[in-house]
Motif scaffolding. Sequence first.
Motif, PDB file in Angstrom:
ATOM      1  N   LEU A   4       0.857  -1.184   0.000  1.00 53.85           N
ATOM      2  CA  LEU A   4       0.000   0.000   0.000  1.00 53.85           C
ATOM      3  C   LEU A   4       0.888   1.228   0.000  1.00 53.85           C
ATOM      4  CD1 LEU A   4      -2.912   1.038   0.175  1.00 53.85           C
ATOM      5  CD2 LEU A   4      -2.647   1.057   2.645  1.00 53.85           C
ATOM      6  N   PHE A   5       0.725   2.081  -1.019  1.00 53.18           N
ATOM      7  CA  PHE A   5       1.522   3.298  -1.136  1.00 53.18           C
ATOM      8  C   PHE A   5       0.634   4.377  -1.730  1.00 53.18           C
ATOM      9  CE2 PHE A   5       4.544   6.042  -3.429  1.00 53.18           C
ATOM     10  CZ  PHE A   5       5.348   6.416  -2.362  1.00 53.18           C
ATOM     11  N   ASN A   6       0.498   5.503  -1.059  1.00 51.87           N
ATOM     12  CA  ASN A   6      -0.363   6.613  -1.502  1.00 51.87           C
ATOM     13  C   ASN A   6      -1.782   6.138  -1.813  1.00 51.87           C
ATOM     14  OD1 ASN A   6       1.651   8.515  -1.206  1.00 51.87           O
ATOM     15  ND2 ASN A   6       2.236   8.479  -3.369  1.00 51.87           N
ATOM     16  N   GLY A   7      -2.280   5.227  -1.004  1.00 47.49           N
ATOM     17  CA  GLY A   7      -3.642   4.745  -1.160  1.00 47.49           C
ATOM     18  C   GLY A   7      -3.827   3.730  -2.272  1.00 47.49           C
ATOM     19  N   VAL A   8      -2.759   3.334  -2.957  1.00 45.84           N
ATOM     20  CA  VAL A   8      -2.843   2.350  -4.035  1.00 45.84           C
ATOM     21  C   VAL A   8      -2.267   1.037  -3.524  1.00 45.84           C
ATOM     22  CG1 VAL A   8      -2.097   1.749  -6.371  1.00 45.84           C
ATOM     23  CG2 VAL A   8      -2.593   4.136  -5.801  1.00 45.84           C
ATOM     24  N   LYS A   9      -3.056  -0.040  -3.622  1.00 49.81           N
ATOM     25  CA  LYS A   9      -2.601  -1.350  -3.189  1.00 49.81           C
ATOM     26  C   LYS A   9      -2.301  -2.193  -4.425  1.00 49.81           C
ATOM     27  CE  LYS A   9      -3.625  -5.217  -0.213  1.00 49.81           C
ATOM     28  NZ  LYS A   9      -4.505  -5.829   0.748  1.00 49.81           N
ATOM     29  N   SER A  10      -1.180  -2.905  -4.372  1.00 51.51           N
ATOM     30  CA  SER A  10      -0.791  -3.730  -5.499  1.00 51.51           C
ATOM     31  C   SER A  10      -0.037  -4.951  -5.010  1.00 51.51           C
ATOM     32  CB  SER A  10       0.098  -2.935  -6.464  1.00 51.51           C
ATOM     33  OG  SER A  10       0.542  -3.766  -7.518  1.00 51.51           O
ATOM     34  N   GLY A  11      -0.267  -6.074  -5.648  1.00 47.01           N
ATOM     35  CA  GLY A  11       0.539  -7.260  -5.388  1.00 47.01           C
ATOM     36  C   GLY A  11       1.830  -7.161  -6.176  1.00 47.01           C
ATOM     37  N   PHE A  12       2.845  -7.864  -5.728  1.00 49.18           N
ATOM     38  CA  PHE A  12       4.111  -7.835  -6.448  1.00 49.18           C
ATOM     39  C   PHE A  12       4.828  -9.169  -6.307  1.00 49.18           C
ATOM     40  CE2 PHE A  12       5.129  -6.540  -2.186  1.00 49.18           C
ATOM     41  CZ  PHE A  12       6.350  -7.125  -1.920  1.00 49.18           C
ATOM     42  N   ARG A  13       5.726  -9.397  -7.233  1.00 46.34           N
ATOM     43  CA  ARG A  13       6.590 -10.578  -7.212  1.00 46.34           C
ATOM     44  C   ARG A  13       8.021 -10.117  -7.403  1.00 46.34           C
ATOM     45  NH1 ARG A  13       3.226 -12.702 -11.653  1.00 46.34           N
ATOM     46  NH2 ARG A  13       4.982 -11.833 -12.734  1.00 46.34           N
ATOM     47  N   THR A  14       8.935 -10.758  -6.721  1.00 43.18           N
ATOM     48  CA  THR A  14      10.353 -10.456  -6.921  1.00 43.18           C
ATOM     49  C   THR A  14      11.093 -11.742  -7.255  1.00 43.18           C
ATOM     50  OG1 THR A  14      10.888 -10.715  -4.575  1.00 43.18           O
ATOM     51  CG2 THR A  14      10.345  -8.499  -5.334  1.00 43.18           C
ATOM     52  N   LEU A  15      12.128 -11.590  -8.045  1.00 38.88           N
ATOM     53  CA  LEU A  15      12.999 -12.691  -8.411  1.00 38.88           C
ATOM     54  C   LEU A  15      14.427 -12.218  -8.185  1.00 38.88           C
ATOM     55  CD1 LEU A  15      13.624 -15.433  -9.804  1.00 38.88           C
ATOM     56  CD2 LEU A  15      13.611 -14.158 -11.965  1.00 38.88           C
ATOM     57  N   ASN A  16      15.195 -12.982  -7.429  1.00 44.00           N
ATOM     58  CA  ASN A  16      16.584 -12.625  -7.157  1.00 44.00           C
ATOM     59  C   ASN A  16      17.446 -13.856  -7.440  1.00 44.00           C
ATOM     60  OD1 ASN A  16      18.913 -11.431  -6.319  1.00 44.00           O
ATOM     61  ND2 ASN A  16      18.307 -11.181  -4.198  1.00 44.00           N
ATOM     62  N   ILE A  17      18.318 -13.745  -8.441  1.00 50.68           N
ATOM     63  CA  ILE A  17      19.219 -14.830  -8.812  1.00 50.68           C
ATOM     64  C   ILE A  17      20.635 -14.322  -8.563  1.00 50.68           C
ATOM     65  CG2 ILE A  17      20.056 -16.287 -10.692  1.00 50.68           C
ATOM     66  CD1 ILE A  17      17.274 -15.962 -11.973  1.00 50.68           C
ATOM     67  N   ARG A  18      21.445 -15.113  -7.857  1.00 48.38           N
ATOM     68  CA  ARG A  18      22.779 -14.636  -7.487  1.00 48.38           C
ATOM     69  C   ARG A  18      23.819 -15.764  -7.523  1.00 48.38           C
ATOM     70  NH1 ARG A  18      24.983 -11.587  -2.340  1.00 48.38           N
ATOM     71  NH2 ARG A  18      26.321 -10.203  -3.517  1.00 48.38           N
ATOM     72  N   PRO A  19      24.190 -16.255  -8.711  1.00 49.38           N
ATOM     73  CA  PRO A  19      25.236 -17.277  -8.770  1.00 49.38           C
ATOM     74  C   PRO A  19      26.609 -16.652  -8.506  1.00 49.38           C
ATOM     75  CG  PRO A  19      24.585 -16.664 -10.972  1.00 49.38           C
ATOM     76  CD  PRO A  19      23.667 -15.929 -10.022  1.00 49.38           C
ATOM     77  N   SER A  20      27.511 -17.454  -7.946  1.00 50.46           N
ATOM     78  CA  SER A  20      28.858 -16.957  -7.674  1.00 50.46           C
ATOM     79  C   SER A  20      29.863 -18.086  -7.794  1.00 50.46           C
ATOM     80  CB  SER A  20      28.928 -16.324  -6.279  1.00 50.46           C
ATOM     81  OG  SER A  20      28.675 -17.295  -5.287  1.00 50.46           O
TER      82      SER A  20
END
Length: 108
Positions: A4-20
């Motif tokens: 929720l930000f400035n009255g707007v609600k939204s779903g989100f997805r994140t992807l984090n890939i970190r090979p080393s």
Amino acid sequence: MGRLFNGVKSGFRTLNIRPSGEVRVNLNDKFELNQSYTFTHYQSNYESTEFNSQTLNYHDARSEVIYRLGQHWVWEKQLDYRYNPNAVPGLLQSYYKWNAAASQISYH
């Protein structure tokens, strides 16, 4: 999950890939060489068009050398490098950070 930000609600997805990868060499505790590399890919996607989806890639590399002179002296250096092709204007896309030290070890 929603945000929720400035009255707007939204779903989100994140992807984090970190090979080393890392390579370490130690020659009789007199000389050490350590090398590493990491690639990071981060991506966020929002359901609402009110939020900007983003993708970020960056590269990190580290080189470390430790050299022991006799029984009482140690010299070491470390060099870090980061490359970020997605850097915003005004920030560096790449930079180096260098550290070095010389130490005397005394035994009592």
